[in-house]
Scaffold this active site. Structure first.
Site, PDB file in Angstrom:
ATOM      1  N   ASP A 132     -23.194 -38.402  -9.744  1.00 25.02           N
ATOM      2  CA  ASP A 132     -21.924 -38.929  -9.253  1.00 25.02           C
ATOM      3  C   ASP A 132     -20.941 -37.798  -8.972  1.00 25.02           C
ATOM      4  OD1 ASP A 132     -21.796 -38.502 -12.123  1.00 25.02           O
ATOM      5  OD2 ASP A 132     -19.832 -39.466 -12.067  1.00 25.02           O
TER       6      ASP A 132
ATOM      7  N   GLU B  88     -20.862 -39.413 -14.972  1.00 21.96           N
ATOM      8  CA  GLU B  88     -20.324 -38.319 -15.785  1.00 21.96           C
ATOM      9  C   GLU B  88     -18.825 -38.184 -15.601  1.00 21.96           C
ATOM     10  OE1 GLU B  88     -19.105 -34.175 -16.816  1.00 21.96           O
ATOM     11  OE2 GLU B  88     -18.958 -35.250 -14.902  1.00 21.96           O
TER      12      GLU B  88
END
Length: 355
Positions: free
Chosen positions: A28, A120
């Protein structure tokens, strides 16, 4: 793995037991525009200002760290999105290392596992990371940092969401009736220590960071992050939040501020310090590829913060990029290559040091 992580294994090419290593990165990107990324290649970058079509400029005057890429193949976005260096550069470095090891069986290595995960950037990606299933002796995240950088001290971090309830009436008849939720939000922020914000702090210094404010007179939602390397100071910061809310609430005849707070991750320094060989191996690998190791406290967190807390020692290594989380993100192919070289060297030295 059933944790949202894509994982894979490069089997050992030796007939002896050596510690297994994990290389971890995240898929991400930050909450800046990330759809429709168009990477732009700048070969033999010489520091000439890069002009994007939307009027933004990438210049050495504004970002002096660009000098590190002179003569290299620089990669930027087109200025309308972030590039995603954080952390796709880490993924590229890990894949590059594994491809090299497959193509060069003469480089001896133990078992290596890869894991690329989600979320994250919102601090929840490693919540369900399956340490037992991953089954390595230690790991490295490949997320953020200058060439040669190692980070194992991270913040303790929490997110606090304030829900502020006001009373909306016409301003012409507001005397003794109107309670402005946005004004309460302003008062709350002003009650925090002015110089304990990200823009005034460095090194091990913690902070309160105002992330977002949404609302109107009637209701406002305010989101903060609270961070500190020191656990006691971290707990004190969270207590400060509650104290300010109590003080402001006392001015009203009903509860106006409610706080939802949750810890996101913790400083894994103590666990890493119990396994100094992991840092020593990283330093040796960095030196082997001609870089200078630099161990610094990380002013943020990685998946490794949480994975370490779950029982798998996981310091962080560099990914070679700069200007993360916005349209000025850049990295060079050479920097990613140095990460891949370092990971190969770590795998090789892991065998040598086990003999």
């Amino acid at each position: 793995m059933a944790s949202g992580f894509a994982s894979g294994t490069l089997v050992a090419n030796i007939n002896k037991n050596v510690p297994s290593i994990g290389y971890i990165a995240h898929l991400d990107t930050a909450n800046y525009e990330a759809a429709g990324v168009h990477p732009v290649i700048h070969e033999n970058y010489d520091g000439t200002p890069i002009h994007f079509d939307n009027g933004l400029e990438l210049t050495v005057d504004q970002f002096p760290e660009l000098r590190r890429y002179f003569g290299e193949t620089l990669i930027s976005s087109d200025g309308t999105t972030l590039l995603g260096v954080d952390d796709k550069a880490g993924i590229a470095g890990a894949i590059g290392a594994v491809r090299y090891l497959i193509a060069h069986p003469e480089v001896k290595h133990g078992e290596i596992k890869l894991a690329f995960g989600p979320d994250e950037e919102i601090g929840t990606g490693a919540d369900r990371f399956d340490v037992a299933s991953f089954a390595t002796d230690f790991a490295y995240t490949l997320d953020n940092g200058d060439l040669g950088q190692i980070e194992y001290e991270t913040f303790n971090a929490a997110q606090a969401t304030l829900e502020i309830q006001g009373v909306s009436v016409h301003p012409g008849n507001a005397k003794d009736l109107l309670i402005n939720a946005l004004s309460i939000a302003r008062d709350f922020d002003n009650a925090l220590p002015k110089y304990e914000r990200p823009e005034y702090t460095e090194g091990h210094q913690g902070y309160f960071h105002l992330n977002s404010v949404h609302g109107n007179t009637d209701h406002a939602t305010v989101v903060y992050t609270i961070r500190d390397h020191d656990k006691e100071l971290f707990d004190a910061r969270k207590a400060t939040f509650q104290q300010i809310a109590e003080t402001l609430n006392a001015q009203f005849d009903t509860l106006r501020i409610t706080i939802a707070m949750h810890d996101q991750y913790y400083n894994g320094a103590s666990a890493i310090q119990k396994n100094p060989q992991i840092l020593a191996l990283a330093e040796a690998g960095i030196k082997a590829v001609g870089l200078t190791p630099s161990i610094i406290p990380f002013r943020g967190g990685t998946d490794g913060s949480k994975i370490t807390y779950l029982g798998l020692p996981t310091p962080n290594l560099f990914n070679g990029g700069i200007n993360f989380h916005g349209p000025y993100e850049v990295v060079s192919t050479e920097a990613i290559g140095k990460l891949a070289e370092t990971l190969v060297a770590i795998a090789s030295l892991n065998v040598e040091q086990s003999e």
